[in-house]
Scaffold this motif. Structure first.
Motif, PDB file in Angstrom:
ATOM      1  N   ASP A 105       0.897  -1.003  -0.124  1.00 55.05           N
ATOM      2  CA  ASP A 105       0.140  -0.158  -0.023  1.00 55.05           C
ATOM      3  C   ASP A 105       0.728   1.096  -0.212  1.00 55.05           C
ATOM      4  O   ASP A 105       0.583   2.271  -0.557  1.00 55.05           O
ATOM      5  N   GLN A 106       2.086   1.123   0.692  1.00 54.26           N
ATOM      6  CA  GLN A 106       2.850   2.394   0.807  1.00 54.26           C
ATOM      7  C   GLN A 106       3.814   2.553  -0.397  1.00 54.26           C
ATOM      8  O   GLN A 106       4.478   3.597  -0.387  1.00 54.26           O
ATOM      9  N   MET A 107       3.868   1.628  -0.974  1.00 53.74           N
ATOM     10  CA  MET A 107       4.804   1.885  -2.264  1.00 53.74           C
ATOM     11  C   MET A 107       4.451   2.947  -3.333  1.00 53.74           C
ATOM     12  O   MET A 107       3.244   2.983  -3.700  1.00 53.74           O
ATOM     13  N   ASP A 108       5.252   3.652  -3.676  1.00 57.66           N
ATOM     14  CA  ASP A 108       4.848   4.536  -4.908  1.00 57.66           C
ATOM     15  C   ASP A 108       4.809   3.953  -6.240  1.00 57.66           C
ATOM     16  O   ASP A 108       5.284   2.862  -6.338  1.00 57.66           O
ATOM     17  N   GLU A 109       4.614   4.749  -7.152  1.00 63.40           N
ATOM     18  CA  GLU A 109       4.586   4.088  -8.651  1.00 63.40           C
ATOM     19  C   GLU A 109       5.911   3.640  -9.157  1.00 63.40           C
ATOM     20  O   GLU A 109       5.922   2.574  -9.726  1.00 63.40           O
ATOM     21  N   ASP A 110       6.725   4.437  -8.570  1.00 64.34           N
ATOM     22  CA  ASP A 110       8.136   4.077  -9.106  1.00 64.34           C
ATOM     23  C   ASP A 110       8.637   2.616  -8.705  1.00 64.34           C
ATOM     24  O   ASP A 110       9.263   2.019  -9.260  1.00 64.34           O
ATOM     25  N   GLU A 111       8.319   2.633  -7.317  1.00 61.60           N
ATOM     26  CA  GLU A 111       8.808   1.412  -6.581  1.00 61.60           C
ATOM     27  C   GLU A 111       8.066   0.050  -7.012  1.00 61.60           C
ATOM     28  O   GLU A 111       8.496  -0.907  -7.533  1.00 61.60           O
ATOM     29  N   LYS A 146       7.916  -4.612 -10.670  1.00 59.13           N
ATOM     30  CA  LYS A 146       7.425  -5.167 -11.963  1.00 59.13           C
ATOM     31  C   LYS A 146       8.558  -5.593 -12.870  1.00 59.13           C
ATOM     32  O   LYS A 146       8.666  -6.802 -13.427  1.00 59.13           O
ATOM     33  N   GLN A 147       9.321  -4.637 -13.013  1.00 60.76           N
ATOM     34  CA  GLN A 147      10.581  -4.817 -14.109  1.00 60.76           C
ATOM     35  C   GLN A 147      11.461  -6.023 -13.503  1.00 60.76           C
ATOM     36  O   GLN A 147      11.821  -6.830 -14.232  1.00 60.76           O
ATOM     37  N   ARG A 148      11.642  -6.086 -12.220  1.00 63.13           N
ATOM     38  CA  ARG A 148      12.373  -7.414 -11.664  1.00 63.13           C
ATOM     39  C   ARG A 148      11.610  -8.471 -11.930  1.00 63.13           C
ATOM     40  O   ARG A 148      12.352  -9.448 -12.176  1.00 63.13           O
ATOM     41  N   ARG A 149      10.474  -8.571 -11.826  1.00 62.85           N
ATOM     42  CA  ARG A 149       9.564  -9.932 -12.010  1.00 62.85           C
ATOM     43  C   ARG A 149       9.751 -10.340 -13.445  1.00 62.85           C
ATOM     44  O   ARG A 149      10.061 -11.378 -13.779  1.00 62.85           O
TER      45      ARG A 149
END
Length: 227
Positions: free
Chosen positions: A38-44, A49-52
């Motif tokens: 919930d606390q993650m911003d869009e960049d995080e 997603k990129q790592r996955r």
């Protein structure tokens, strides 16, 4: 009897308490993970997603590399020389030393064909024992069928006849898969402590680890009754 009843009640309460505590820990862990998301911003989230995606891409590349080296299908190799080339190329190799006249080799073929498709991480081969006397001598192969399990170019283990597979011609593909998992030659997802023999009562209790010295000390022979 009263004392016994009291003991049972106490034990029951202790168990209930244990379960509650475990549930609480799991719930707290899930809450913390949800909060983190919930606390993650869009960049995080984008980085996650990129790592996955990178991990998936890497897994796909690895799979393609295995397939290009002949993994994914059960193949016969024509000569001893090919054996050395094949095991040099791949980290995990299962090689079935067979003989045309041995019925049990056909049973082994059937299971290895299925496992080769399922476990692309491992190369599955077969080699005619009668055409490879040098290798059979070097690897001390005395019983047919024998599977040589080769890791990093070195033969680490052997499946000799059907001794480790419940001592029956009717063993399942899962039983052979479990045995290869025990040798860490495939990525096995089941429980190694629980051999999947067809009848646990019949085979499970009497199962003992293969004593290689006695088996491999035998004369070169067939592990079947058809010779």
């Amino acid at each position: 009897k009263m004392a016994a009843d009291t003991s049972v009640e106490i034990l029951q309460k202790v168990l209930e308490n244990e379960i509650l505590q475990t549930t609480k820990v799991v719930e707290e862990h899930l809450d913390a993970e949800m909060q983190k998301l919930d606390q993650m911003d869009e960049d995080e989230l984008e980085r996650l997603k990129q790592r996955r995606l990178e991990a998936l891409k890497k897994a796909q590349q690895q799979k393609q590399e295995w397939l290009s080296k002949g993994h994914g299908e059960y193949r016969e190799i024509p000569s001893e020389r090919d054996f050395f080339q094949e095991v040099k190329e791949s980290k995990n190799v299962v090689c079935h030393f067979y003989r045309d006249t041995t019925f049990r080799c056909q049973i082994m073929d059937k299971h290895l064909t299925v496992l080769a498709k399922k476990h692309v991480e491992t190369k599955f081969l077969k080699l005619n024992a009668e055409k490879s006397p040098f290798l059979c001598e070097r690897l001390r192969i005395r019983v047919i069928p024998t599977l040589a399990l080769v890791k990093d170019g070195k033969t680490q283990d052997y499946v000799v006849g059907f001794t480790d597979l419940g001592n029956t011609d009717d063993f399942t593909t899962e039983t052979l898969e479990w045995r290869l998992g025990c040798a860490d030659i495939i990525n096995y997802s089941g429980n190694l402590m629980d051999p999947p023999f067809q009848s646990q009562k019949k085979f499970g209790t009497s199962f003992t680890k293969l004593d290689k010295k006695t088996i491999r000390g035998k004369k070169y022979d067939s592990d079947s009754d058809d010779d």
